[in-house]
Design an enzyme around this catalytic site. Structure first.
Site, short mmCIF file in Angstrom:
data_model
loop_
_atom_site.label_atom_id
_atom_site.label_comp_id
_atom_site.label_asym_id
_atom_site.label_seq_id
_atom_site.Cartn_x
_atom_site.Cartn_y
_atom_site.Cartn_z
N ARG A 46 -9.89 38.86 47.47
CA ARG A 46 -9.20 37.97 46.53
C ARG A 46 -10.22 37.05 45.87
NH1 ARG A 46 -7.40 33.87 48.89
NH2 ARG A 46 -5.92 34.88 50.29
N ASP A 170 -8.92 30.76 22.91
CA ASP A 170 -8.45 32.13 23.16
C ASP A 170 -9.11 33.02 22.11
OD1 ASP A 170 -7.08 34.55 23.19
OD2 ASP A 170 -5.11 33.65 23.53
C1 PLP Z 1 -2.16 39.66 24.84
C2 PLP Z 1 -2.61 38.28 24.56
C3 PLP Z 1 -2.60 37.30 25.57
C4 PLP Z 1 -2.05 37.59 26.96
O1 PLP Z 1 -2.83 38.50 27.67
P1 PLP Z 1 -2.23 39.52 28.77
O2 PLP Z 1 -3.42 40.30 29.17
O3 PLP Z 1 -1.18 40.32 28.08
O4 PLP Z 1 -1.67 38.67 29.86
C5 PLP Z 1 -3.08 36.05 25.26
N1 PLP Z 1 -3.53 35.75 24.03
C6 PLP Z 1 -3.54 36.65 23.02
C7 PLP Z 1 -4.05 36.26 21.69
C8 PLP Z 1 -3.08 37.94 23.26
O5 PLP Z 1 -3.07 38.83 22.26
#
Ligand code: PLP
Length: 379
Positions: A46, A170
């Site tokens: 983990r 992000d």
């Molecule tokens: C898909 C996505 C996420 C979430 O990611 P997962 O791997 O599906 O949990 C977050 N931010 C953006 C911009 C995404 O396209």
């Protein structure tokens, strides 16, 4: 080291016991100890696993960061960042977020007393009125999903640094090939590695990258203490996917540009969102902080109702109607009912996620087949 070399080699050495060139899948949950605590740095998978560690070092290298952490999904990575906060803390974020991030912020963390401000991030100074002594985090997404708005990362970072607030970006839509937020002043970069990093629509995974040692220690603690860490098999798949990230991204960008230009000339297209157009409202910022403009494009068809849009989305033969993005195959998505279904209608419509919006993740198939598919579907 240059990007392509890092994509293939970072974090990876031939296996010391056999010389295996590809990182082995260490399919083990635990590790032998000589006496309690006398181990080779691995105790329980983990917290640490050699296949995952190779991937994490590769993640860090791709974003020019010191540390990387892999999570069992992009949302798992986001969840860990949010757990740095305490009740009463405030977060400033965009009004045009990935639906799952919005859902987590409003329906999980808001219940724990964290306050979120969802604002228009098109100019960095827009965040200033929302900053107070409770502000702990600014969370941005750029380009945004699905309307491709661009946030000036460097401009926001100047403000967050001066106010001692963390900045997390992000970077899923751009991928590290097109944009490196750490170089522009971000404290944490987050990825859904499910998308371009994995690149083959065969694995769900998340990533965080950071420079600060204390921040890494805190996030590693959360990762190990809450347990959203991926297994070695999935780590291997993403390591393998990343080896062609630079080649795939080049092809995504090339095809993306041609699809965007095709749609721009199409008489049935109304709104068209792609940051590579010179008339995109933040094109200059996109040009400054991205190396190219990627393969994500959204559009609406003139006068289309929800029913027309559903019909259109089912007429494609090469583009597959599906959630997700960033794989080698072209996908089409209806954000209002699919990826952004969890955002209230008035809110999503305010930022352009209307019932007639469709989003393309342009893959790396032959461009002639993609354009032909669009032509027949839109006919
Ligand atoms: C898909 C996505 C996420 C979430 O990611 P997962 O791997 O599906 O949990 C977050 N931010 C953006 C911009 C995404 O396209």
């Amino acid at each position: 080291m240059k990007f392509a070399t890092k994509a293939i080699h970072a974090g990876q050495e031939p296996d010391p016991t056999t010389g295996a060139v590809m990182t082995p899948i260490y399919q083990t949950s635990t590790y032998a100890q000589k006496s309690p605590g006398d181990n080779k740095g691995y105790e329980y998978s983990r917290g640490t696993n050699p296949t995952r560690k190779a991937l994490e070092d590769c993640f860090a290298a791709l974003e020019n960061a010191k540390h990387g952490l892999a999570f069992s999904s992009g949302l798992g990575a986001t969840d860990a960042v949010m757990k740095l906060l305490l009740p009463g803390d405030e977060v400033i974020t965009g009004d045009d977020l990935y639906g799952g991030s919005y859902r987590m912020f409003t329906r999980i963390f808001a219940n724990f007393g964290i306050r979120f401000h969802f604002i228009d991030m098109s100019a960095p100074e827009n965040i200033l009125p929302y900053i107070n002594d409770k502000t702990k985090l600014v969370w941005i997404e750029t380009p945004t999903n699905p309307t491709m708005k661009i946030v000036d990362i460097e401009g926001v970072a100047k403000i967050t640094k001066s106010k001692n607030v963390l900045l997390c970006v992000d970077n899923t839509f751009a991928s590290p090939y097109l944009q490196n937020p750490m170089d522009l002043g971000a404290d944490i970069v987050m990825h859904s590695a499910t998308k371009y990093l994995g690149g083959h629509s065969d694995v769900v995974m998340g990533a965080l990258m950071m420079n600060d040692d204390e921040l890494y220690k805190k996030l590693w603690f959360i990762y190990n203490a809450t347990g959203a860490t991926p297994g070695p098999q999935d780590s291997f798949l993403v390591l393998r996917g990343i080896k062609t990230l630079h080649l795939r991204m080049k092809a995504h960008c090339e095809n993306g540009r041609k699809v965007a230009e095709y749609l721009k000339k199409h008489p049935k297209i109304d709104k068209l969102y792609w940051p590579g157009f010179e008339d995109h409202p933040n094109h200059a910022v996109a040009k400054k902080q991205m190396r190219d403009f990627g393969g994500m494009i959204s559009f609406t068809v003139k006068g289309a109702t929800l029913e027309d849009t559903f019909k259109l989305s089912s007429r494609f033969k090469v583009f597959t109607l599906a959630e997700s993005l960033g794989g080698v195959e072209s996908l089409i998505n209806h954000p209002a009912t699919m990826t952004h279904g969890s955002i209230p209608k008035e809110l999503r419509e305010k930022v352009g996620v209307v019932d007639s919006l469709l989003r393309l993740s342009v893959g790396i198939e032959d461009i002639d087949d993609l354009l032909e598919d669009l032509e027949q579907a839109l006919a």
